[in-house]
Design an enzyme around this catalytic site. Structure first.
Site, PDB file in Angstrom:
ATOM      1  N   SER A 130      35.378  39.672  46.447  1.00  0.00           N
ATOM      2  CA  SER A 130      36.463  39.446  45.477  1.00  0.00           C
ATOM      3  C   SER A 130      36.880  40.811  44.946  1.00  0.00           C
ATOM      4  O   SER A 130      36.057  41.747  44.935  1.00  0.00           O
ATOM      5  CB  SER A 130      35.950  38.580  44.325  1.00  0.00           C
ATOM      6  OG  SER A 130      36.863  38.605  43.241  1.00  0.00           O
ATOM      7  N   TYR A 165      30.163  35.906  37.671  1.00  0.00           N
ATOM      8  CA  TYR A 165      30.887  36.029  38.942  1.00  0.00           C
ATOM      9  C   TYR A 165      30.987  37.497  39.371  1.00  0.00           C
ATOM     10  O   TYR A 165      30.727  37.836  40.525  1.00  0.00           O
ATOM     11  CB  TYR A 165      32.284  35.415  38.766  1.00  0.00           C
ATOM     12  CG  TYR A 165      33.066  35.318  40.057  1.00  0.00           C
ATOM     13  CD1 TYR A 165      32.688  34.427  41.047  1.00  0.00           C
ATOM     14  CD2 TYR A 165      34.168  36.129  40.281  1.00  0.00           C
ATOM     15  CE1 TYR A 165      33.405  34.349  42.232  1.00  0.00           C
ATOM     16  CE2 TYR A 165      34.889  36.041  41.463  1.00  0.00           C
ATOM     17  CZ  TYR A 165      34.503  35.150  42.432  1.00  0.00           C
ATOM     18  OH  TYR A 165      35.205  35.066  43.608  1.00  0.00           O
TER      19      TYR A 165
END
Ligand SMILES: NC(=O)c1ccc[n+]([C@@H]2O[C@H](COP(=O)([O-])OP(=O)(O)OC[C@H]3O[C@@H](n4cnc5c(N)ncnc54)[C@H](OP(=O)(O)O)[C@@H]3O)[C@@H](O)[C@H]2O)c1
Length: 271
Positions: free
Chosen positions: A153, A166
């Protein structure tokens, strides 16, 4: 002299494992791989969605559905056995795509939230890759360049507030990915990291321990098929790392140029 990782990766008759294949990026990538002639061991918890996926391809018999949790060793072993049965234990591609998010301040979250996100997004890719390496090595002895592709990501390059679990998981994945690449390159095995920005998938419907209706407010989100196409291209071209979307690139490069400025902006902006 050309290096082994410059060989072109081909979908035709390739044996691949894709985790998180029941929706979003993994669904689209599996569909593309199978439509180009690959056999894919498709892994996710929702069996009915994996069957839908098989039926959405031109060759349903080339989709080998394994329903289970990626953090469960039994799921991994079943998937590896399924791949072994396809071409004498050789594996051409592992895509560590299954992932979950969480939104909200670290201080308000339970310890379990961090553990769950790390288990799915970091420890599962590590465990799946460990088991895949002997199989990738077998394929590398032939005229192919097997690949491990990790779906990271942009938040594995620049951390933001309210996504600490995350960000931690994707930073861990990024660091491990880079070490692994340097270790496996001499064996002719490629390691590719694809870092999408916000993607219009089901991701925000299944956040871990998160208040309802949380969304990411990034601009210029991509549809999953576009992310999957960019991922497939990165695999075929033997790219080390790709950062997707203009917004994602802007975030990562602005941070590289001036981390203190980005710290200031993000502290004011919140999530
Ligand atoms: N969406 C975004 O904005 C975005 C941005 C950057 C990076 N990414 C990354 O892209 C990857 C794919 O996400 P997506 O956007 O395609 O989201 P998605 O539509 O929610 O897909 C996630 C996939 O992972 C599977 N999965 C989740 N937890 C699992 C578990 N414990 N065991 C097995 N499978 C599991 C889900 O299947 P089941 O529920 O059926 O198990 C689903 O197939 C993730 O690694 C994510 O971090 C997403």
């Amino acid at each position: 002299m050309p290096l082994p990782f410059q060989q072109v990766w081909k979908s035709q008759d390739a044996v691949a494992i894709v985790t998180g294949a029941s929706s979003g990026i993994g669904f689209e990538l599996t569909r593309m791989l199978v439509n180009e002639g690959a056999h894919v061991v498709a892994v996710a918890r929702r069996r009915e969605r994996l069957i839908e996926l098989a039926n959405a391809t031109s060759h349903p018999e080339r989709v080998h559905c394994i329903a289970g949790d990626v953090t469960d060793a039994a799921t991994r072993e079943e998937a590896m056995r399924a791949a072994d049965s396809l071409r004498d234990g050789e594996l051409d591609l592992l895509v560590n795509n299954a992932g979950v998010g969480a939104i909200g301040p670290f201080a308000d979250a339970s310890p379990e939230r961090m553990r769950r996100v790390m288990e799915v997004n970091f420890f599962a890719p590590v465990d799946w890759t460990r088991d895949a390496i002997p199989r990738l090595r077998l394929a590398a002895q032939k005229d192919v360049r097997p690949v491990v592709c990790n779906i990271g990501s942009v938040l594995g390059h620049r951390a933001v507030p309210d996504k600490s679990e995350y960000c931690a998981s994707k930073f861990a994945l990024h660091g491990w990915n880079d070490s692994l690449r340097a270790e496996l390159v001499r064996e002719g095995i490629g390691v590719t990291m694809v870092s999408p920005s916000t993607t219009r998938s089901e991701f925000f419907d299944s956040l871990v321990e998160t208040e309802p209706d949380q969304k990411s407010n990034s601009i210029g989100s991509w549809p999953p098929a576009r992310v999957a196409q960019a991922t497939l291209t990165a695999i075929k071209r033997g790219r080390s790392e790709v950062i997707l979307s203009l917004g994602g690139k802007a975030l990562v490069y602005a941070d590289r140029v001036s981390p203190p400025v980005m710290n200031g902006i993000l502290a004011k902006r919140g999530r």
